[in-house]
Design a protein around this motif. Structure first.
Motif, PDB file in Angstrom:
ATOM      1  N   TRP A 681       0.836  -1.199   0.000  1.00 18.39           N
ATOM      2  CA  TRP A 681       0.000   0.000   0.000  1.00 18.39           C
ATOM      3  C   TRP A 681       0.874   1.255   0.000  1.00 18.39           C
ATOM      4  CZ3 TRP A 681      -0.602   4.409   2.755  1.00 18.39           C
ATOM      5  CH2 TRP A 681      -1.761   5.153   2.548  1.00 18.39           C
ATOM      6  N   PHE A 682       1.944   1.250   0.824  1.00 17.92           N
ATOM      7  CA  PHE A 682       2.828   2.410   0.856  1.00 17.92           C
ATOM      8  C   PHE A 682       3.548   2.595  -0.475  1.00 17.92           C
ATOM      9  CE2 PHE A 682       2.250   2.503   5.426  1.00 17.92           C
ATOM     10  CZ  PHE A 682       2.387   3.851   5.717  1.00 17.92           C
ATOM     11  N   GLU A 683       3.905   1.505  -1.109  1.00 16.01           N
ATOM     12  CA  GLU A 683       4.551   1.608  -2.417  1.00 16.01           C
ATOM     13  C   GLU A 683       3.636   2.318  -3.411  1.00 16.01           C
ATOM     14  OE1 GLU A 683       5.542  -2.320  -3.634  1.00 16.01           O
ATOM     15  OE2 GLU A 683       6.662  -2.770  -1.819  1.00 16.01           O
ATOM     16  N   ALA A 684       2.356   1.976  -3.358  1.00 21.98           N
ATOM     17  CA  ALA A 684       1.411   2.512  -4.338  1.00 21.98           C
ATOM     18  C   ALA A 684       0.892   3.887  -3.961  1.00 21.98           C
ATOM     19  CB  ALA A 684       0.237   1.541  -4.492  1.00 21.98           C
ATOM     20  N   ASN A 685       0.682   4.146  -2.666  1.00 19.90           N
ATOM     21  CA  ASN A 685      -0.024   5.347  -2.255  1.00 19.90           C
ATOM     22  C   ASN A 685       0.857   6.399  -1.592  1.00 19.90           C
ATOM     23  OD1 ASN A 685      -3.077   4.614  -2.645  1.00 19.90           O
ATOM     24  ND2 ASN A 685      -2.118   2.809  -1.722  1.00 19.90           N
TER      25      ASN A 685
END
Length: 891
Positions: A681-685
């Protein structure tokens, strides 16, 4: 399995390994080298109004005044509650006092602070204390007490310390080598062998006095029972104390068996009434011939067997002593020498297994000596703060000022002889003379080194300061005796994981119970850090004393004059490392118990928040603590409403971010679906956060993911300074302040308070935190060890894909693992013979080429940044014992 791990596994299969891992391990640890080298001048013994511990209980009173909280002695041994104590006393026929304990200067007397002024070495030891050996060197001339005090008082901070060898008392070999050895026939059967050798050119006299006594536990309450030592024959006595088995203590031959009481000589010290015999009675009898100073009827609470030796040049005299349970079978000395021979052989076997794979005999010997010093530095630690503040019922009440003074908000802390059904508290000391009290961050490094030889004890030590009897209810770990409230770097999570891994390598399975207990306690500590040391709630940390005292321009124990706030790169990076290591532990635990998966997520997110804070955000006008023009991390001085001032000092403060790194097996992450999903999620957002730290998204060819505060560009920039010989890199490791500051000192004027930081490679010239606490240039073991470990972690991930020029400008490129080996080689080289047969830590003094000195390693507090000469505390084997790990081949 690496070479060092295999050695630990082999050591476990030896006789000594079986003792410390078997069912009787606790029993074997019951007696050990648990006496301090100095109990006087400690906070525990200070009942003054002003808190000047050094002056309240000085060395001159130690021979005559009973201690309240512990005991000290030369080559001391005791049970784990320091109730029954053994040591050695000596007299050369000319000294003004009996040599019962080591002499040194107080913090105010030394031109670089407190400093022991004796020569002694811890030569050998094993974890069960079934064999221990140290060497003490006694001058044949009168001990130069007054000369040492006067000359050091004359010298300023810009001059070197005046040491005992500078007085000339060892010239011409006119000294005795006194070897003090202990062996155990069984857990409670302790053998002592004292060998005095005349190294001088003429015959000489020495009096050897093995001593036995009870710690004074009776003078503090009116109803306390007094134990007793009573003669049973001309060479032996019985020791009786309520609640403990009766013991027999006997020597092979003696001229006198002397008794006195371990009581304060009140008439001498305070002009009060008292009949004696007192604690100083044996010394007064031996040195001054006072027959009335000892008991006439062969009983007391302190005793000694005296034997006078007339030794020809090169000759030796031996005394043998045995302490064992009353009624033990056989005569005391029938198997004495055979027991010593057996225990020495077992010690050889144990250390040979530990050093498997180390080809160089000198390196193996240095490693063994480092471990010996570490084991000799274990000390009974008694301190009940509530009782200490209130005073004792049978003694005059302490001054009222103490009730709100030092450590007054730590009334819960109670260590030592607390529970009659549990062992006493034995703690690894930084240095048993200069620092005979625990220091929280020192202890973490001790535990990492201890885990290589005694994982069980290493685990015990890490948990000890997190016990409810030590840790503050708010989660703060007590820093050190002089001020429990001070803040140390939070390295306990790092140490816990390293100890867990070492234990797993030796035992074949990890102690998850230990890891869980430690993690749960450290949750409280992490919360305390976030709530107390992050003043603005911005993930930027302050906190004052963070281990690297004296490295910056300010005394951070005191408020800055204009209300400024110092945002600290080291404090923030330590917090980032803390979060990362807690995440690593949570991942390990979550693989078997998914309850910990949420904690792994929590610490992963906190790590990213700290990374955001330390690096800043150009889009938001916040530049953090990373300085793009100089490509380095600096502290910043901040006042609300004004632009911050960068404290542009190239020091270890800016290297601490390197320590926040972990390589995690992708197979573990795959077992934690919610943790993995949150990372994705952190990678994407939040790519803004993901770009600030190492690229954790891509496993390497070995299936490892890297989590670190530094990405590749910043890592390369900092390493170019680390490996620059004109900056951080010395021939003996990495300096704590860049050599560049020798010609370019940093200066700041803060509301009239002028401060300067320059490169000071040796003893400090600035007494901010006291005498010898100097980080302005010397080489320190903990910094170098953490650098080596961090580079090896980076190398596990990058491998051949990342090269560094080392030294900078040499054109010599190497992988990060090889660069780490180069740092390890340089630091370990401090103790090893060079091409000329010299050991750099000895410097250029008289010992450098003297065969009687050059092969006796000392493990100093720190080392001169240019020459490598050992400085500071001369036996700080606590963290300098890390060299033993650096001498092992890389796993």
């Amino acid at each position: 399995m690496g070479v060092a791990d295999h050695g630990a596994k082999r050591a476990r299969a030896t006789a000594e390994g079986g003792r410390i891992a078997g069912a009787e391990a606790a029993a074997w640890r019951r007696f050990g080298p648990y006496l301090s080298e100095r109990q006087w001048g400690t906070v525990r013994e200070d009942y003054s109004a002003d808190g000047d511990a050094w002056s309240y209980f000085p060395f001159a009173q130690a021979r005559s005044r009973a201690y309240r909280w512990g005991e000290d002695g030369l080559g001391g041994f005791s049970d784990d509650k320091a109730r029954l104590c053994l040591s050695v006393a000596l007299w050369n026929g000319v000294d003004p006092i009996l040599k019962e304990r080591l002499f040194g200067l107080t913090n105010a007397q030394g031109n670089h602070g407190e400093d022991v002024k004796e020569l002694y070495w811890f030569l050998d030891a094993v974890p069960s204390h079934s064999y221990m050996k140290m060497l003490y060197r006694l001058p044949q001339a009168a001990f130069p007490y007054d000369v040492l005090i006067a000359e050091n008082a004359r010298r300023g901070t810009g001059e070197p310390e005046y040491e005992i060898e500078d007085t000339g008392v060892f010239d011409g070999g006119r000294y005795f080598d006194v070897s003090i050895e202990y062996a155990k026939a069984s857990p409670d059967d302790v053998l002592l062998r004292v060998t005095a050798t005349n190294r001088g050119p003429e015959p000489a006299t020495i009096h050897v006095l093995p001593q036995v006594w009870f710690r004074n536990t009776w003078s503090w309450r009116a109803d306390a029972e007094r134990p007793e030592l009573r003669a049973t024959d001309p060479t032996g006595l019985g020791a009786r104390r309520s609640g403990a088995p009766d013991m027999d203590w006997t020597c092979d031959v003696c001229d006198d068996l002397l008794f006195c009481e371990n009581d304060t000589d009140a008439p001498l010290l305070f002009g009060a009434a008292g009949s004696g015999p007192f604690k100083d009675g044996i010394g007064d009898f031996v040195v001054h011939g006072r027959k009335d100073a000892v008991s006439p009827d062969g009983h007391g609470t302190k005793a000694a067997a005296r034997r006078r030796f007339e030794l020809a040049p090169g000759a030796s005299g031996v005394m043998r002593v045995r302490l064992r349970p009353k009624g033990a079978a056989g005569t005391a000395f029938a198997d004495f020498d055979a027991t010593f021979a057996r225990r020495i052989a077992e010690a050889d076997e144990f250390h040979a297994a530990l050093s498997e794979g180390i080809a160089d005999a000198d390196a193996r010997a240095v490693r063994r000596a480092a471990f010996a010093g570490l084991l000799w530095s274990k000390q009974y630690y008694g301190y009940d703060v509530r009782a200490w503040l209130a005073g004792d019922p049978a003694q005059p009440p302490p001054p009222e000022e103490r009730r709100n003074g030092r450590n007054s908000d730590w009334k819960h802390l109670a260590l030592g002889d607390v529970d009659p059904d549990e062992p006493g508290d034995v703690v690894s000391m930084p240095d048993t003379w200069e620092y005979p009290w625990f220091a929280a961050w020192d202890l973490a490094f001790h535990c990492v080194a201890l885990a290589a030889i005694d994982p069980a004890y290493a685990k015990d030590q890490l948990e000890k300061l997190m016990h409810s009897r030590a840790m503050h209810p708010n989660g703060q770990i007590p820093a050190y005796e002089w001020n429990f409230d001070d803040v140390n770097p939070p390295v306990q999570a790092w140490a816990a994981m390293r100890v867990y891994e070492a234990d797993r390598a030796a035992a074949g399975a990890g102690d998850r119970g230990f890891l869980e207990r430690t993690f749960q306690k450290l949750l409280l500590t992490f919360t305390w850090w976030v709530n107390r040391e992050d003043a603005g709630g911005r993930d930027i940390f302050q906190g004052g004393f963070l281990g690297l005292d004296n490295v910056g321009p300010f005394d951070l124990r005191k408020p800055l004059p204009g209300g400024e706030r110092l945002d600290q790169a080291d404090g923030t990076a330590w917090a980032g490392a803390f979060a990362l290591h807690m995440m690593r532990i949570a991942v390990e635990l979550a693989c078997e118990n998914h309850v910990y998966e949420d904690m792994a997520i929590k610490f992963f997110e906190h790590f990213l928040g700290i990374a955001r804070a330390i690096h800043g955000s150009a889009a938001e006008g916040d530049m953090g603590l990373w300085d793009e023009p100089d490509l380095f991390y600096f502290d910043k001085l901040a006042v609300d409403g004004r632009p911050p001032t960068t404290i542009r000092v190239f020091s270890a403060v800016g290297l601490v971010p390197l320590f926040a790194t972990e390589a995690i097996d992708d197979a573990q992450i795959a077992r934690l679906p919610r943790f993995r999903a949150r990372m994705e999620w952190f990678e994407a957002n939040r790519p803004d956060l993901a770009r600030l730290v190492s690229d954790w998204r891509t496993p390497n060819g070995s299936g490892l993911r890297l989590l670190a505060l530094l990405r590749r560009r910043r890592l390369s920039a900092i390493l170019s300074r680390v490996f620059d010989e004109a900056q951080f890199l010395s021939s003996h490791g990495v300096r704590s302040v860049s050599k560049w500051h020798r010609e370019h000192p940093f200066a700041i004027d803060l509301d009239g308070m002028k401060s300067v930081v320059k490169y000071e490679p040796g003893d400090g010239e600035t007494r901010i935190y006291g005498g010898n606490s100097n980080w302005r240039g010397p080489v320190w073991a903990p910094v170098n060890y953490l650098l080596v470990e961090s580079l090896r972690t980076f190398d596990r991930y990058w491998g051949a894909d990342f090269d560094v020029e080392a030294p900078t400008g040499s054109g010599r490129m190497m992988h990060l693992g090889d660069a780490a080996d180069e740092l390890a080689r340089r630091f370990a080289g401090l103790f090893l013979k060079d091409a000329a047969g010299r050991r750099p830590f000895l410097g250029e003094g008289r010992f450098a080429d003297d065969p009687a000195f050059r092969d006796l390693p000392l493990f100093h507090e720190f080392f001169h940044g240019d020459t490598g000469k050992g400085l500071g505390a001369s036996h700080q084997t606590g963290w300098t014992a890390l060299v033993a790990l650096l001498l092992a081949p890389r796993n």
